[in-house]
Design a protein around this motif. Structure first.
Motif, mmCIF file in Angstrom:
data_model
loop_
_atom_site.group_PDB
_atom_site.id
_atom_site.type_symbol
_atom_site.label_atom_id
_atom_site.label_comp_id
_atom_site.label_asym_id
_atom_site.label_seq_id
_atom_site.Cartn_x
_atom_site.Cartn_y
_atom_site.Cartn_z
ATOM 1 N N GLY A 91 -48.907 70.613 -109.569
ATOM 2 C CA GLY A 91 -48.578 69.618 -110.590
ATOM 3 C C GLY A 91 -49.499 69.651 -111.792
ATOM 4 O O GLY A 91 -49.285 68.938 -112.772
ATOM 5 N N ARG A 92 -50.538 70.502 -111.722
ATOM 6 C CA ARG A 92 -51.482 70.562 -112.848
ATOM 7 C C ARG A 92 -50.903 71.400 -113.979
ATOM 8 O O ARG A 92 -50.007 72.210 -113.772
ATOM 9 C CB ARG A 92 -52.797 71.183 -112.368
ATOM 10 N N GLY B 142 -52.556 68.442 -121.196
ATOM 11 C CA GLY B 142 -53.232 67.796 -120.075
ATOM 12 C C GLY B 142 -52.387 66.749 -119.364
ATOM 13 O O GLY B 142 -52.705 66.351 -118.248
ATOM 14 N N SER B 143 -51.296 66.295 -119.984
ATOM 15 C CA SER B 143 -50.506 65.249 -119.329
ATOM 16 C C SER B 143 -49.643 65.854 -118.226
ATOM 17 O O SER B 143 -49.428 67.062 -118.164
ATOM 18 C CB SER B 143 -49.650 64.494 -120.349
ATOM 19 N N ARG B 144 -49.161 64.994 -117.341
ATOM 20 C CA ARG B 144 -48.448 65.452 -116.144
ATOM 21 C C ARG B 144 -46.955 65.178 -116.227
ATOM 22 O O ARG B 144 -46.526 64.241 -116.890
ATOM 23 C CB ARG B 144 -48.978 64.713 -114.906
ATOM 24 N N VAL B 145 -46.216 65.963 -115.488
ATOM 25 C CA VAL B 145 -44.778 65.746 -115.317
ATOM 26 C C VAL B 145 -44.598 65.078 -113.954
ATOM 27 O O VAL B 145 -45.035 65.623 -112.942
ATOM 28 C CB VAL B 145 -44.014 67.094 -115.341
ATOM 29 N N GLN B 146 -44.001 63.918 -113.923
ATOM 30 C CA GLN B 146 -43.761 63.241 -112.641
ATOM 31 C C GLN B 146 -42.358 63.582 -112.157
ATOM 32 O O GLN B 146 -41.415 63.505 -112.930
ATOM 33 C CB GLN B 146 -43.859 61.713 -112.797
ATOM 34 N N ALA B 147 -42.241 63.949 -110.908
ATOM 35 C CA ALA B 147 -40.909 64.262 -110.367
ATOM 36 C C ALA B 147 -40.645 63.379 -109.151
ATOM 37 O O ALA B 147 -41.523 63.182 -108.306
ATOM 38 C CB ALA B 147 -40.824 65.730 -109.970
ATOM 39 N N GLU B 148 -39.433 62.862 -109.065
ATOM 40 C CA GLU B 148 -39.027 62.059 -107.905
ATOM 41 C C GLU B 148 -38.173 62.871 -106.945
ATOM 42 O O GLU B 148 -37.823 62.403 -105.874
ATOM 43 C CB GLU B 148 -38.230 60.838 -108.374
ATOM 44 N N VAL B 149 -37.832 64.076 -107.379
ATOM 45 C CA VAL B 149 -36.968 64.929 -106.566
ATOM 46 C C VAL B 149 -37.706 66.227 -106.249
ATOM 47 O O VAL B 149 -38.387 66.775 -107.122
ATOM 48 C CB VAL B 149 -35.655 65.249 -107.324
ATOM 49 N N GLN C 221 -39.748 74.265 -124.105
ATOM 50 C CA GLN C 221 -39.316 73.935 -122.740
ATOM 51 C C GLN C 221 -40.502 74.063 -121.771
ATOM 52 O O GLN C 221 -40.698 73.236 -120.885
ATOM 53 C CB GLN C 221 -38.196 74.883 -122.302
ATOM 54 N N ALA C 222 -41.281 75.126 -121.952
ATOM 55 C CA ALA C 222 -42.430 75.329 -121.065
ATOM 56 C C ALA C 222 -43.431 74.182 -121.229
ATOM 57 O O ALA C 222 -43.984 73.676 -120.237
ATOM 58 C CB ALA C 222 -43.092 76.674 -121.355
ATOM 59 N N VAL C 223 -43.652 73.747 -122.455
ATOM 60 C CA VAL C 223 -44.582 72.633 -122.667
ATOM 61 C C VAL C 223 -44.001 71.360 -122.045
ATOM 62 O O VAL C 223 -44.701 70.603 -121.361
ATOM 63 C CB VAL C 223 -44.871 72.440 -124.172
ATOM 64 N N ALA C 224 -42.707 71.138 -122.258
ATOM 65 C CA ALA C 224 -42.058 69.940 -121.703
ATOM 66 C C ALA C 224 -42.249 69.876 -120.197
ATOM 67 O O ALA C 224 -42.436 68.806 -119.617
ATOM 68 C CB ALA C 224 -40.572 69.965 -122.031
ATOM 69 N N ARG C 225 -42.218 71.046 -119.550
ATOM 70 C CA ARG C 225 -42.256 71.093 -118.090
ATOM 71 C C ARG C 225 -43.674 71.295 -117.557
ATOM 72 O O ARG C 225 -43.870 71.749 -116.442
ATOM 73 C CB ARG C 225 -41.280 72.160 -117.584
ATOM 74 N N GLY C 226 -44.655 70.984 -118.378
ATOM 75 C CA GLY C 226 -46.027 70.918 -117.889
ATOM 76 C C GLY C 226 -46.927 72.053 -118.307
ATOM 77 O O GLY C 226 -48.090 72.098 -117.905
ATOM 78 N N GLY C 227 -46.415 72.997 -119.113
ATOM 79 C CA GLY C 227 -47.252 74.116 -119.558
ATOM 80 C C GLY C 227 -48.245 73.659 -120.625
ATOM 81 O O GLY C 227 -47.896 72.879 -121.503
ATOM 82 N N ARG D 116 -39.080 64.416 -119.374
ATOM 83 C CA ARG D 116 -40.192 63.496 -119.625
ATOM 84 C C ARG D 116 -41.485 64.141 -119.152
ATOM 85 O O ARG D 116 -41.591 64.579 -118.010
ATOM 86 C CB ARG D 116 -39.909 62.209 -118.840
ATOM 87 N N ARG D 117 -42.465 64.210 -120.038
ATOM 88 C CA ARG D 117 -43.811 64.649 -119.650
ATOM 89 C C ARG D 117 -44.792 63.613 -120.162
ATOM 90 O O ARG D 117 -44.914 63.441 -121.387
ATOM 91 C CB ARG D 117 -44.128 66.020 -120.249
ATOM 92 N N GLY D 118 -45.476 62.949 -119.271
ATOM 93 C CA GLY D 118 -46.422 61.911 -119.678
ATOM 94 C C GLY D 118 -45.722 60.885 -120.547
ATOM 95 O O GLY D 118 -44.668 60.353 -120.176
ATOM 96 N N ASP D 119 -46.279 60.637 -121.733
ATOM 97 C CA ASP D 119 -45.703 59.618 -122.623
ATOM 98 C C ASP D 119 -44.718 60.217 -123.612
ATOM 99 O O ASP D 119 -44.475 59.628 -124.670
ATOM 100 C CB ASP D 119 -46.831 58.918 -123.408
ATOM 101 N N HIS D 120 -44.199 61.396 -123.321
ATOM 102 C CA HIS D 120 -43.296 62.040 -124.273
ATOM 103 C C HIS D 120 -41.994 62.461 -123.616
ATOM 104 O O HIS D 120 -41.987 62.905 -122.469
ATOM 105 C CB HIS D 120 -43.979 63.247 -124.921
ATOM 106 N N LEU D 121 -40.927 62.310 -124.374
ATOM 107 C CA LEU D 121 -39.626 62.795 -123.915
ATOM 108 C C LEU D 121 -39.246 63.977 -124.805
ATOM 109 O O LEU D 121 -39.083 63.827 -126.019
ATOM 110 C CB LEU D 121 -38.563 61.698 -124.034
#
Ligand code: GLA
Ligand code: GLA
Length: 664
Positions: A301-302, A391-398, A334-340, A614-619
């Motif tokens: 998740g990092r 540095g922000s995280r992507v939270q996943a519920e699935v 897309q890579a940044v959106a997904r946590g890159g 959604r990644r951290g405070d950004h969509l």
């Protein structure tokens, strides 16, 4: 994770830089143009062995000193290769035995790259020697941001079948089984007269008259992933000794079967990946999104690194279609959106010679007066604006369960049908992507309790611990959706008897009496709440209900009237079962139903071809369409890329991207 090194602030941007392919007079121009493009991180030295060490012994690295000094002076960090991805001619000449051998006994020749047997002592010793010398020389260099050990392990040579590898395989088997009769039992030696009476009779699964023993194939896949990992670990020790504070990585290849990334990633300080979606594939953004999510997931998740992608075309497909205008940017974001936290390309300057001269570079053959260069500088500016995201995280519920051991066993020979795991994962991933649902990949034995919904696509092999984990997740309130051909065998590839899927019959409230794959291209009509027109593809399970409610039934053929898709409450949770692969529309409905039952929010405001992450405070809202698309954002938001307030109605241009600040 160790911190990235001072050289990289915000989002990393750059690519593979191979200055040794160019006269030194171009280097100053390279660095000037890197600054112009906003490049702050480059990968150097990955294939430089023959230039770094033209003979055994000392490094001939004056050129690399000068390159690193230039980069450091420009504030550009270096992801420094250990240089060991391809053995130089002198090493091959001195040790022919390091050349890898294929399953049919051919020894591969030098002349391209990665021609080494991972078990060859002479190769390992020479690689560690080079890594050690590199570390000794550069560990204190101000440009050093990260170590890049070897390159794309297993890409061209995922396994070697030479005599030395056979010996190493036997050692590995001895350590695993201890006694030969344990091995005979695990491999089913009674089948086809394969009982061994001495360890030296055991071979790797070389080319055989017909399909080989699948348990032998599975163990060889485990062994081969482990041999490559041992090569990585030996080099990692060498560099970490000299620079304990510098993160170490090696670049993965996404959904690449030979390398067990969950096992490997535990040994990396930061996960990194090479992603080459085919621009000729209209859905390539789906596969690249899965690659991103997988890399984030194996990295715990990092934030992770997109180590390579092509700024435009590659050179290694039969036909190499260039990226469409804006596609490099959309897939990078897309890579940044997904946590890159870094977006790099292969390679900085398109080569003029050698095997990759038709592979695109950030600086194309045409020079700076080109679309590619304009996109490269444009993306650099965009990434600069995205520094608050770093540095922000992507939270996943699935989570989708994935286990390399199961993958190896699933795709072995002599099964009911040729299931391809990547294709199945994509089928289940697509509706989640479309609904803007963040999804992780998770190992079956990992902690699932943070998720609401767990999908289990064709998890053919499962351990007791993994099976129990899924039961516990569900009974404690989770929602589970399991597909056909899951829970079939144990880790020795032995069928779990009594009706499939034995470990989950009670969970699912059913037993599968028989497996009935469909002929290629055939479909079977389905009846049920999903409405008329539903069909199953690929597979049919013959299901006996034992408490589950049928959601869909087969509507034709021998199984007409019998359950195809079911739902069953279990403990405080719910378990869905799919005995066939429903058509895309029906699967979309089922996945949404599972999300709703799990309390996972699905979006219905995302038009097809657009992704919302959604990644951290950004969509991040990313269009992969080559035409404008109208969106309803439901309110006004700040777009980080333009600093404009946008919404509620927005017209997003072709491959347009918004990075919205979300307050909740
Ligand atoms: C891989 C390799 C690179 C380069 C690119 C070309 O990712 O790691 O060295 O060959 O492919 O696409
Ligand atoms: C494979 C890999 C790519 C690239 C090519 C070219 O196809 O998937 O990343 O390395 O080989 O060598």
């Amino acid at each position: 994770m160790r911190r990235w090194g001072v050289a990289v602030r915000g989002i990393g941007y750059g690519g593979d830089y191979n200055p040794e392919q160019w006269p030194e007079s171009t280097w100053a121009e390279d660095v000037r143009l890197m600054a112009e493009a906003g490049v702050n991180l480059v990968t150097v030295g990955v294939f430089s062995w023959s230039r770094l060490q033209p003979a055994p012994g000392e490094l001939t690295a004056g050129w690399l000193d000068r390159v690193l000094d230039l980069l450091a002076a420009a504030g550009i960090g270096v992801d420094l290769g250990t240089g060991t991805a391809t053995p130089p001619p002198w090493l091959v000449a001195a040790h022919r035995e390091i050349l890898p051998v294929t399953a049919d006994g051919r020894r591969l020749a030098p002349g391209s790259r990665q021609h080494y047997c991972p078990s060859a002592p002479a190769f390992r010793a020479a690689a560690v020697d080079l890594a050690e010398r590199m570390a000794r020389r550069y560990s204190g260099h101000p440009a050093l941001a990260m170590w890049h050990v070897s390159n794309e392990y297993g890409c061209h040579v995922p396994a070697c079948y030479c005599e030395r590898s056979a010996e190493a395989f036997r050692d590995w088997l001895r350590a695993r089984y201890g006694q030969l009769d344990r091995l005979n039992a695990a491999w089913g030696g009674a089948v086809w007269s394969q009982d061994y009476t001495s360890w030296d009779q055991v071979e790797p699964p070389r080319a055989t008259p017909t399909f080989a023993n699948p348990a032998q194939q599975l163990d060889f896949a485990r062994f081969s992933s482990g041999e490559l990992l041992a090569c990585y670990l030996a080099e990692r020790e060498a560099v970490a000794r000299h620079s304990p504070a510098i993160p170490v990585t090696t670049n993965f290849m996404g959904l690449f079967r030979p390398v067990d990334q969950f096992r490997w990633a535990a040994e990396l300080d930061v996960a990194s990946v090479d992603s080459y979606p085919d621009p000729a594939d209209p859905e390539s953004y789906l596969l690249s999104a899965m690659t991103c999510d997988l890399t984030r997931s194996v990295g715990g998740g990092r934030p992770w690194v997109l180590m390579e992608q092509a700024p435009n075309a590659v050179n290694w497909r039969a036909v190499n279609v260039p990226k469409a205008p804006g596609q490099y940017r959309a897939l990078s974001l897309q890579a940044v959106a997904r946590g890159g936290d870094a977006v790099l390309s292969f390679q900085w300057r398109a080569a003029a010679t050698g095997a990759e001269k038709f592979h695109s570079g950030m600086l194309p053959h045409a020079g700076t007066d080109s679309r590619v260069w304009r996109e490269v500088t444009g993306l650099g500016a965009d990434l600069g604006r995205l520094a608050p995201v770093a540095g922000s995280r992507v939270q996943a519920e699935v989570a989708m369960l994935l286990d390399w051991e199961s993958w190896w066993a699933l795709e072995a020979d002599s099964h009911p049908s040729h299931l391809r795991l990547t294709e199945l994962l994509l089928e289940f991933y697509r509706p989640l992507f479309e609904a803007g649902v963040n999804t992780d990949f998770a190992h079956p034995e990992s902690d699932l309790l943070g998720y609401r919904l767990v999908l289990v696509p064709a998890l053919y092999l499962v351990s007791e611990a993994g099976a129990d984990n899924v039961r516990q997740f569900t009974s404690s309130g989770g929602t589970t959706a399991i597909s056909f051909f899951s829970g079939i065998v144990d880790p020795e590839d032995r069928i779990r008897l009594g009706g499939y899927p034995a470990p989950w019959r009670e969970l699912l409230g059913l037993r599968v009496q028989d497996l009935a794959p469909l002929p290629e291209g055939a479909v079977v009509r389905l009846d049920g709440a999903a409405g008329p027109g539903s069909a199953g593809r690929l597979w049919q399970d013959v299901i006996d209900l034992r408490g589950a409610d049928p959601l869909l039934r087969y509507a034709e053929g021998h199984l007409a009237g019998q359950a195809a898709v079911t739902r069953h409450p279990y403990g405080r949770g719910v378990a869905f079962y799919l005995g066939t692969l429903p058509d895309r529309e029906t699967l979309r409905g089922l996945v949404r139903q599972a999300c709703e039952s799990a309390g996972v929010t699905v979006r219905s405001d995302v038009p097809p071809g657009v992704e919302a992450v959604r990644r951290g405070d950004h969509l991040f809202v990313i269009s992969h369409l080559d035409r404008p698309v109208e969106l309803d954002l439901g309110g006004k938001s700040l777009d980080l890329l333009t600093s404009d307030i946008v919404g509620p109605a927005v017209m997003l241009g072709p491959r347009g991207v918004l990075v919205l600040t979300v307050r909740d």
